[in-house]
Design a protein around this motif. Structure first.
Motif, PDB file in Angstrom:
ATOM      1  N   GLY A  25     -12.698 -55.010   3.833  1.00  0.00           N
ATOM      2  CA  GLY A  25     -12.479 -54.837   2.397  1.00  0.00           C
ATOM      3  C   GLY A  25     -13.756 -54.754   1.578  1.00  0.00           C
ATOM      4  O   GLY A  25     -13.707 -54.694   0.356  1.00  0.00           O
ATOM      5  N   GLU A  65      -9.506 -38.023  -2.126  1.00  0.00           N
ATOM      6  CA  GLU A  65      -9.178 -39.270  -2.820  1.00  0.00           C
ATOM      7  C   GLU A  65     -10.413 -40.127  -3.120  1.00  0.00           C
ATOM      8  O   GLU A  65     -10.338 -41.055  -3.900  1.00  0.00           O
ATOM      9  CB  GLU A  65      -8.323 -40.133  -1.883  1.00  0.00           C
ATOM     10  CG  GLU A  65      -6.860 -40.147  -2.106  1.00  0.00           C
ATOM     11  CD  GLU A  65      -6.249 -41.067  -1.040  1.00  0.00           C
ATOM     12  OE1 GLU A  65      -6.021 -42.237  -1.331  1.00  0.00           O
ATOM     13  OE2 GLU A  65      -6.053 -40.587   0.105  1.00  0.00           O
ATOM     14  N   GLY A 102     -15.870 -52.274   1.461  1.00  0.00           N
ATOM     15  CA  GLY A 102     -16.136 -50.931   0.948  1.00  0.00           C
ATOM     16  C   GLY A 102     -16.744 -49.967   1.950  1.00  0.00           C
ATOM     17  O   GLY A 102     -17.075 -48.830   1.603  1.00  0.00           O
ATOM     18  N   LYS A 103     -16.865 -50.387   3.200  1.00  0.00           N
ATOM     19  CA  LYS A 103     -17.503 -49.546   4.220  1.00  0.00           C
ATOM     20  C   LYS A 103     -16.755 -48.213   4.385  1.00  0.00           C
ATOM     21  O   LYS A 103     -17.353 -47.143   4.340  1.00  0.00           O
ATOM     22  CB  LYS A 103     -17.554 -50.279   5.581  1.00  0.00           C
ATOM     23  CG  LYS A 103     -18.224 -51.635   5.533  1.00  0.00           C
ATOM     24  CD  LYS A 103     -18.305 -52.286   6.908  1.00  0.00           C
ATOM     25  CE  LYS A 103     -16.962 -52.677   7.518  1.00  0.00           C
ATOM     26  NZ  LYS A 103     -16.221 -53.717   6.815  1.00  0.00           N
ATOM     27  N   SER A 104     -15.444 -48.308   4.574  1.00  0.00           N
ATOM     28  CA  SER A 104     -14.670 -47.081   4.827  1.00  0.00           C
ATOM     29  C   SER A 104     -14.647 -46.172   3.607  1.00  0.00           C
ATOM     30  O   SER A 104     -14.691 -44.947   3.739  1.00  0.00           O
ATOM     31  CB  SER A 104     -13.238 -47.416   5.239  1.00  0.00           C
ATOM     32  OG  SER A 104     -13.250 -48.130   6.449  1.00  0.00           O
ATOM     33  N   VAL A 105     -14.586 -46.765   2.417  1.00  0.00           N
ATOM     34  CA  VAL A 105     -14.571 -45.940   1.209  1.00  0.00           C
ATOM     35  C   VAL A 105     -15.857 -45.116   1.137  1.00  0.00           C
ATOM     36  O   VAL A 105     -15.830 -43.911   0.857  1.00  0.00           O
ATOM     37  CB  VAL A 105     -14.388 -46.820  -0.058  1.00  0.00           C
ATOM     38  CG1 VAL A 105     -14.573 -45.993  -1.319  1.00  0.00           C
ATOM     39  CG2 VAL A 105     -13.024 -47.494  -0.051  1.00  0.00           C
TER      40      VAL A 105
HETATM   41  N1  LIG Z   1      -7.131 -45.010  -0.794  1.00  0.00           N
HETATM   42  C1  LIG Z   1      -7.263 -46.205  -1.386  1.00  0.00           C
HETATM   43  N2  LIG Z   1      -6.528 -46.510  -2.485  1.00  0.00           N
HETATM   44  C2  LIG Z   1      -6.671 -47.716  -3.103  1.00  0.00           C
HETATM   45  N3  LIG Z   1      -7.515 -48.687  -2.689  1.00  0.00           N
HETATM   46  C3  LIG Z   1      -8.267 -48.446  -1.611  1.00  0.00           C
HETATM   47  C4  LIG Z   1      -8.175 -47.201  -0.886  1.00  0.00           C
HETATM   48  N4  LIG Z   1      -9.037 -47.247   0.147  1.00  0.00           N
HETATM   49  C5  LIG Z   1      -9.624 -48.467   0.104  1.00  0.00           C
HETATM   50  N5  LIG Z   1      -9.181 -49.186  -0.959  1.00  0.00           N
HETATM   51  C6  LIG Z   1      -9.633 -50.531  -1.361  1.00  0.00           C
HETATM   52  O1  LIG Z   1     -11.045 -50.531  -1.414  1.00  0.00           O
HETATM   53  C7  LIG Z   1     -11.601 -51.759  -0.962  1.00  0.00           C
HETATM   54  C8  LIG Z   1     -12.593 -51.504   0.145  1.00  0.00           C
HETATM   55  O2  LIG Z   1     -11.876 -51.073   1.302  1.00  0.00           O
HETATM   56  P1  LIG Z   1     -12.535 -50.505   2.624  1.00  0.00           P
HETATM   57  O3  LIG Z   1     -13.609 -49.550   2.278  1.00  0.00           O
HETATM   58  O4  LIG Z   1     -11.425 -49.983   3.441  1.00  0.00           O
HETATM   59  O5  LIG Z   1     -13.170 -51.804   3.267  1.00  0.00           O
HETATM   60  P2  LIG Z   1     -13.827 -51.963   4.724  1.00  0.00           P
HETATM   61  O6  LIG Z   1     -13.854 -50.636   5.362  1.00  0.00           O
HETATM   62  O7  LIG Z   1     -15.175 -52.532   4.453  1.00  0.00           O
HETATM   63  O8  LIG Z   1     -12.946 -52.932   5.425  1.00  0.00           O
HETATM   64  C9  LIG Z   1     -10.412 -52.619  -0.546  1.00  0.00           C
HETATM   65  O9  LIG Z   1     -10.093 -53.475  -1.613  1.00  0.00           O
HETATM   66  C10 LIG Z   1      -9.308 -51.598  -0.320  1.00  0.00           C
HETATM   67  O10 LIG Z   1      -8.042 -52.177  -0.539  1.00  0.00           O
END
Ligand SMILES: Nc1ncnc2c1ncn2[C@@H]1O[C@H](COP(=O)(O)OP(=O)(O)O)[C@@H](O)[C@H]1O
Ligand SMILES: [Mg+2]
Length: 403
Positions: free
Chosen positions: A44, A59, A46-49
């Protein structure tokens, strides 16, 4: 990283919110050609974002800030390549110019953006992007642009050598182990000759030994192709092993940046070890005594899936079973939950004051205490076409009104 490398990626104050919740805050850094940048952070953070924003997934368009790719651009054929001043175009031999592509500033169909996107490859944690019914080499063929069969075969073999998969060339993809699937995905992605390889928790669900085979393949691929990589993990060891430089993300912000060994260690001390809790454990609730489970298979003969295991688990205790793939963890869990009866020994679960023998089949062929035990499987057991609420209520046997 090669000497004389050039700046390739510039992240300039990249910020992103979802529904008013800011998940990336002013992320700025640069990445050079041939460099591996590791992103570490809790789930959570932000790595994947950030990975999806760099990939250009709709998106994930940043709300502010810029993602810039600095590339060699050939004006006559449109090809983009690693930034290298004065180099000729590798496709048509004409001259090239270094341009800065403001990735999100361009329209989706802008030729420069399309050309750049085509040279970014991505690898994710568990969506093994493979054709399950095709063999390993056919999977690689599918990702290649070569037309002639001879060229195709020669190149596919080269790629399979790079990821140490030649011993599985004709294997059907569905039957591969997790590590082999990830290495086949890697070979497919390399076939597209990426300039940038985005690996989002590439070994997140693999055991350490299997993960290591994927890490080795990734390192070799970076060294042999000269591509740039951004890799994420919540696993300090992976970041330390794979990257040249590391960034620690927390709540969407850069908490620390530096040498992978320092960042990984700091993260390990502050986050991974910090999670331990002090609890007062109670009386035993699970007793496993000399438990064995043998299977009989025509091909493999007697399979000793679980062979003479004894332990006790107390109330409020979190008990971990660790072992390589095939070591018997799942079978033992199934024995405790009464799904698979033991062939020898005792598997007992205490319900109130009663010790229930989980190998005595109760109703519907299950141990009598099974209804009191919750199981979470490795693969997500959710109904994919239902909402989260529906998934929860189906489990309770509850029906909701139409709206
Ligand atoms: N498509 C999306 N829509 C809404 N919230 C998102 C989406 N993708 C990620 N998030 C939110 O963004 C934050 C960072 O998520 P993410 O990048 O997946 O974390 P990590 O990859 O570090 O585990 C989290 O709070 C997650 O719920
Ligand atoms: Mg993630």
């Amino acid at each position: 990283m090669a000497q004389g490398s050039e700046v390739f990626i510039i992240l300039d104050k990249v910020s992103k919110s979802f529904n008013g919740n800011q998940v990336l805050k002013d992320i700025s850094t640069t990445v050079r050609t041939g460099e591996v940048l590791g992103l570490i952070g809790k789930s959570g953070s932000g790595k994947s974002v950030l990975i999806h924003a760099m990939r250009g997934n709709e998106e994930y368009k940043p709300d502010s800030g810029r993602i810039i790719y600095r590339v060699n651009h050939c004006e006559s054929c449109g090809w983009v390549d690693m930034p290298s001043p004065g180099a000729k175009c590798s496709q048509c031999g004409k001259g090239t110019k270094i341009v800065e592509i403001d990735f999100w500033g361009l329209k989706e169909r802008d030729p420069l953006r399309v050309a750049m996107r085509a040279r970014i490859a991505i690898m994710l944690q568990r969506t093994f992007a493979l054709y399950g019914d095709l063999s390993v080499i056919e999977n690689v063929f599918e990702a290649m642009k070569e037309k002639s069969d001879d060229k195709k075969v020669a190149r596919a073999i080269k790629l399979l050598e790079m990821v140490n998969m030649t011993y599985r060339t004709m294997h059907i993809a569905r039957d591969l182990s997790g590590g082999e699937k990830q290495r086949t995905v890697l070979a497919r992605q390399l076939a597209r000759e990426p300039l940038l390889f985005l690996a989002d928790e590439p070994t997140g669900t693999l055991d350490p030994e299997t993960a290591d085979t994927v890490h080795k393949a990734l390192i070799k691929a970076v060294e042999e192709t000269g591509m740039t990589m951004v890799v994420t993990s919540h696993w300090p060891k992976a970041i330390e092993l794979l990257s040249h430089r590391a960034i620690w993300l927390e709540d969407g912000k850069i908490k620390a940046e530096g040498a992978p060994c320092d960042i990984a260690k700091e993260f390990d001390v502050k986050v991974v070890r910090d999670k331990k809790m002090d609890v007062q454990v109670g009386q035993p609730v699970i007793r496993v005594d000399g438990a064995k489970k043998y299977f009989y298979s025509i091909v493999r003969g007697v399979v000793r899936a679980v062979d003479d295991v004894s332990f006790e688990v107390n109330e409020k205790e979190i008990f971990g079973l660790i072992g390589l793939s095939g070591a018997g963890k799942t079978t033992l869990s199934r024995m405790i939950s009464g799904i698979t009866p033991a062939t020898h020994g005792d598997v007992l679960v205490r319900i109130g004051d009663d010790w229930v023998n989980m190998s005595d089949m109760g109703e519907e062929g299950r141990g009598r205490a099974t209804q009191y035990i919750g199981i979470m499987h490795q693969e997500n057991a959710l109904y994919p076409f239902n909402t989260v609420l529906q998934n929860l209520t189906i489990c309770l046997g509850m029906k909701l009104p139409q709206e």
